[in-house]
Design a protein around this motif. Sequence first.
Motif, mmCIF file in Angstrom:
data_model
loop_
_atom_site.group_PDB
_atom_site.id
_atom_site.type_symbol
_atom_site.label_atom_id
_atom_site.label_comp_id
_atom_site.label_asym_id
_atom_site.label_seq_id
_atom_site.Cartn_x
_atom_site.Cartn_y
_atom_site.Cartn_z
ATOM 1 N N VAL A 8 0.024 7.203 -2.080
ATOM 2 C CA VAL A 8 -0.882 7.805 -3.065
ATOM 3 C C VAL A 8 -0.997 6.877 -4.274
ATOM 4 C CG1 VAL A 8 -0.409 10.203 -2.403
ATOM 5 C CG2 VAL A 8 0.974 9.115 -4.172
ATOM 6 N N GLN A 9 -1.938 7.173 -5.158
ATOM 7 C CA GLN A 9 -2.101 6.398 -6.387
ATOM 8 C C GLN A 9 -0.953 6.663 -7.350
ATOM 9 O OE1 GLN A 9 -5.857 7.685 -7.906
ATOM 10 N NE2 GLN A 9 -7.028 6.407 -6.514
ATOM 11 N N SER A 38 -7.760 1.400 -4.456
ATOM 12 C CA SER A 38 -7.181 1.968 -5.678
ATOM 13 C C SER A 38 -5.675 2.156 -5.577
ATOM 14 C CB SER A 38 -7.851 3.303 -6.009
ATOM 15 O OG SER A 38 -7.505 4.294 -5.059
ATOM 16 N N ARG A 39 -5.138 2.119 -4.365
ATOM 17 C CA ARG A 39 -3.692 2.296 -4.188
ATOM 18 C C ARG A 39 -2.937 0.983 -4.089
ATOM 19 N NH1 ARG A 39 -2.811 5.089 0.950
ATOM 20 N NH2 ARG A 39 -4.944 4.600 1.474
ATOM 21 N N GLU A 40 -3.633 -0.119 -3.854
ATOM 22 C CA GLU A 40 -2.947 -1.405 -3.668
ATOM 23 C C GLU A 40 -2.127 -1.779 -4.897
ATOM 24 O OE1 GLU A 40 -5.752 -3.872 -0.572
ATOM 25 O OE2 GLU A 40 -6.020 -4.203 -2.710
ATOM 26 N N GLN A 60 -4.578 10.764 -3.236
ATOM 27 C CA GLN A 60 -4.421 9.622 -2.351
ATOM 28 C C GLN A 60 -5.368 8.512 -2.772
ATOM 29 O OE1 GLN A 60 -5.076 10.302 1.819
ATOM 30 N NE2 GLN A 60 -4.298 8.304 2.347
ATOM 31 N N LEU A 64 0.840 -1.191 0.000
ATOM 32 C CA LEU A 64 0.000 0.000 0.000
ATOM 33 C C LEU A 64 0.880 1.247 0.000
ATOM 34 C CD1 LEU A 64 -2.982 0.852 0.123
ATOM 35 C CD2 LEU A 64 -2.741 0.959 2.594
ATOM 36 N N THR A 71 -0.220 12.930 -7.640
ATOM 37 C CA THR A 71 -1.507 12.242 -7.768
ATOM 38 C C THR A 71 -2.283 12.320 -6.461
ATOM 39 O OG1 THR A 71 -0.528 10.123 -7.120
ATOM 40 C CG2 THR A 71 -0.609 10.600 -9.479
#
Length: 152
Positions: free
Chosen positions: A80-81, A119-121, A114, A77, A112
Amino acid sequence: MTRSVLAILALCLTVTACGRVADSRLNPFNWFGRDRDEQAEVVDERFINDPRQFVAQVTSLQVDPTPEGAIIRTVGLPPVQGFWDAELVEVDIEDPTTLTYEFRVAPPPVRTRQGTVQSREIIAGAAVSNRRLATVRTITVIGQSNRRAVRR
């Protein structure tokens, strides 16, 4: 006839005495237990020549057996994305019973959001041969704020 009855009875007793194969050490799906979370903070990243940074947090670690060995699959994780180029980089340790990886990722090229946790994994994996796994008892994956480990 008595021999066949005795053989069937012996077979039934043997099978029931074995217990559950699912919980047995002979079952390759039980080679490595569940992952454990260990808190750790990486202080010095300079010991490896890799421009990528550690993933912020390692959220899961799973070892799936294959006929050739095992696949180490881990989820990280980032903060951020947009992080990319994820890789498990093996760390050379002198202990042959431990296999240690660093979870490295490249930051996004532009700023980008968070976003949500899902969506960040980011997922990274590595394949390990049966020959290499023969002496391994612990597999550890290191992130920036924690590490996860599974043991046989």
